[in-house]
Design a protein around this motif. Sequence first.
Motif, mmCIF file in Angstrom:
data_model
loop_
_atom_site.group_PDB
_atom_site.id
_atom_site.type_symbol
_atom_site.label_atom_id
_atom_site.label_comp_id
_atom_site.label_asym_id
_atom_site.label_seq_id
_atom_site.Cartn_x
_atom_site.Cartn_y
_atom_site.Cartn_z
ATOM 1 N N PRO A 48 0.827 -1.212 0.000
ATOM 2 C CA PRO A 48 0.000 0.000 0.000
ATOM 3 C C PRO A 48 0.862 1.263 0.000
ATOM 4 C CG PRO A 48 -0.786 -1.573 1.643
ATOM 5 C CD PRO A 48 0.530 -2.083 1.126
ATOM 6 N N LYS A 49 0.440 2.249 -0.775
ATOM 7 C CA LYS A 49 1.224 3.485 -0.895
ATOM 8 C C LYS A 49 1.434 4.166 0.447
ATOM 9 C CE LYS A 49 0.151 4.376 -5.671
ATOM 10 N NZ LYS A 49 -1.057 4.331 -6.411
ATOM 11 N N MET A 50 0.421 4.150 1.308
ATOM 12 C CA MET A 50 0.562 4.797 2.625
ATOM 13 C C MET A 50 1.650 4.106 3.449
ATOM 14 S SD MET A 50 -1.471 7.336 2.874
ATOM 15 C CE MET A 50 -2.834 7.834 3.868
ATOM 16 N N HIS A 51 1.724 2.782 3.380
ATOM 17 C CA HIS A 51 2.765 2.057 4.106
ATOM 18 C C HIS A 51 4.139 2.393 3.539
ATOM 19 C CE1 HIS A 51 -0.008 -1.417 5.660
ATOM 20 N NE2 HIS A 51 -0.394 -0.228 6.077
ATOM 21 N N LEU A 52 4.218 2.468 2.212
ATOM 22 C CA LEU A 52 5.501 2.770 1.575
ATOM 23 C C LEU A 52 5.972 4.187 1.928
ATOM 24 C CD1 LEU A 52 7.777 1.849 -0.253
ATOM 25 C CD2 LEU A 52 6.444 2.669 -2.207
ATOM 26 N N VAL A 53 5.077 5.153 1.855
ATOM 27 C CA VAL A 53 5.440 6.537 2.192
ATOM 28 C C VAL A 53 5.875 6.618 3.646
ATOM 29 C CG1 VAL A 53 4.522 8.878 2.502
ATOM 30 C CG2 VAL A 53 4.019 7.608 0.404
ATOM 31 N N SER A 54 5.118 5.991 4.529
ATOM 32 C CA SER A 54 5.469 6.015 5.946
ATOM 33 C C SER A 54 6.825 5.351 6.184
ATOM 34 C CB SER A 54 4.383 5.317 6.762
ATOM 35 O OG SER A 54 4.645 5.463 8.138
ATOM 36 N N ALA A 55 7.069 4.219 5.524
ATOM 37 C CA ALA A 55 8.352 3.517 5.690
ATOM 38 C C ALA A 55 9.516 4.366 5.207
ATOM 39 C CB ALA A 55 8.316 2.180 4.947
ATOM 40 N N VAL A 56 9.366 4.979 4.055
ATOM 41 C CA VAL A 56 10.450 5.825 3.522
ATOM 42 C C VAL A 56 10.728 6.987 4.482
ATOM 43 C CG1 VAL A 56 11.068 7.419 1.659
ATOM 44 C CG2 VAL A 56 10.145 5.154 1.114
ATOM 45 N N LEU A 57 9.674 7.594 5.011
ATOM 46 C CA LEU A 57 9.868 8.687 5.969
ATOM 47 C C LEU A 57 10.554 8.189 7.240
ATOM 48 C CD1 LEU A 57 6.507 10.643 5.588
ATOM 49 C CD2 LEU A 57 8.772 11.385 4.839
ATOM 50 N N VAL A 58 10.116 7.023 7.740
ATOM 51 C CA VAL A 58 10.748 6.446 8.937
ATOM 52 C C VAL A 58 12.225 6.181 8.675
ATOM 53 C CG1 VAL A 58 10.873 4.344 10.351
ATOM 54 C CG2 VAL A 58 8.692 5.490 10.019
ATOM 55 N N TRP A 59 12.527 5.603 7.527
ATOM 56 C CA TRP A 59 13.928 5.291 7.228
ATOM 57 C C TRP A 59 14.759 6.554 7.067
ATOM 58 C CZ3 TRP A 59 11.953 1.470 3.053
ATOM 59 C CH2 TRP A 59 11.499 0.297 3.678
ATOM 60 N N ASP A 60 14.229 7.560 6.364
ATOM 61 C CA ASP A 60 14.974 8.806 6.172
ATOM 62 C C ASP A 60 15.169 9.556 7.483
ATOM 63 O OD1 ASP A 60 15.105 8.237 3.476
ATOM 64 O OD2 ASP A 60 13.584 9.692 2.879
ATOM 65 N N PHE A 61 14.066 9.842 8.171
ATOM 66 C CA PHE A 61 14.165 10.607 9.418
ATOM 67 C C PHE A 61 14.841 9.790 10.515
ATOM 68 C CE2 PHE A 61 11.121 13.138 7.130
ATOM 69 C CZ PHE A 61 11.354 14.433 7.565
ATOM 70 N N GLY A 62 14.612 8.471 10.513
ATOM 71 C CA GLY A 62 15.263 7.610 11.497
ATOM 72 C C GLY A 62 16.764 7.567 11.311
ATOM 73 N N THR A 63 17.201 7.476 10.067
ATOM 74 C CA THR A 63 18.637 7.460 9.783
ATOM 75 C C THR A 63 19.299 8.747 10.259
ATOM 76 O OG1 THR A 63 18.329 5.990 7.890
ATOM 77 C CG2 THR A 63 20.361 7.289 7.936
ATOM 78 N N VAL A 64 18.694 9.872 9.947
ATOM 79 C CA VAL A 64 19.247 11.156 10.385
ATOM 80 C C VAL A 64 19.235 11.249 11.911
ATOM 81 C CG1 VAL A 64 18.977 13.670 10.277
ATOM 82 C CG2 VAL A 64 18.609 12.289 8.225
ATOM 83 N N THR A 65 18.153 10.751 12.543
ATOM 84 C CA THR A 65 18.082 10.742 14.008
ATOM 85 C C THR A 65 19.244 9.959 14.600
ATOM 86 O OG1 THR A 65 15.669 10.951 14.030
ATOM 87 C CG2 THR A 65 16.686 9.982 15.983
ATOM 88 N N LEU A 66 19.508 8.789 14.044
ATOM 89 C CA LEU A 66 20.569 7.935 14.591
ATOM 90 C C LEU A 66 21.959 8.476 14.293
ATOM 91 C CD1 LEU A 66 19.036 4.426 13.803
ATOM 92 C CD2 LEU A 66 19.064 5.650 15.993
ATOM 93 N N ILE A 67 22.157 9.004 13.092
ATOM 94 C CA ILE A 67 23.482 9.531 12.742
ATOM 95 C C ILE A 67 23.815 10.775 13.555
ATOM 96 C CG2 ILE A 67 24.784 10.679 10.890
ATOM 97 C CD1 ILE A 67 23.467 8.682 8.933
ATOM 98 N N LEU A 68 22.867 11.702 13.637
ATOM 99 C CA LEU A 68 23.118 12.959 14.351
ATOM 100 C C LEU A 68 22.813 12.866 15.849
ATOM 101 C CD1 LEU A 68 21.723 15.550 11.773
ATOM 102 C CD2 LEU A 68 24.086 14.776 12.104
#
Length: 187
Positions: A48-68
């Motif tokens: 589902p597109k909503m799951h994909l959009v949410s996952a991409v946002l989680v991965w992007d914002f999560g990665t930045v959260t963990l790196i910084l």
Amino acid sequence: MQTLIELAPLIAFFAAYKFAGIYVATAVLMGAMLLLLGWDWLSRREIPKMHLVSAVLVWDFGTVTLILHDVRFIQWKATVFYWLVALALGGSIWIGRMTLLERLMTAAIPEGHRVPAETWKRSSLVAALFYLALGAVNLWVAYTMSEKSWVFFKTWLTIPVVFLFTAGLMFWILRGYQPKEEPKEST
């Protein structure tokens, strides 16, 4: 069962936060989103597109959260998602043959009910405003309250409010619209 599966990443996030803190919880959420998409693919052969959009946002914002090592990025993820939903719902009033809300909720409309296009447009606008406000409230909680309060808000308040809003919206959409009567055969 499907709702529980869709909530599993958030449940995993909350459990990890309780036992290991925000950064472990963020990593767990990132992994849980991958598992959710895997489940979607295995059970439906589509994502589902909503799951994909949410996952991409989680991965992007999560990665930045963990790196910084900065919790604000994962806190912003929810707002960005809500505002994207608001934009899609609001934009669909003017773009396309059917509103996004109509596409998402048509399956839940009892058979035989016909909802006028104007009702779908008004409902889409109301939903867009709701998600716009929810994103703003998420930011307000993130910037004015503790991290623990934000996690509580995100986990235990946001989900019930979204469910109640959706149920109320469905009730509002269906108000007064009875099934079309079949013409009676003349004898």
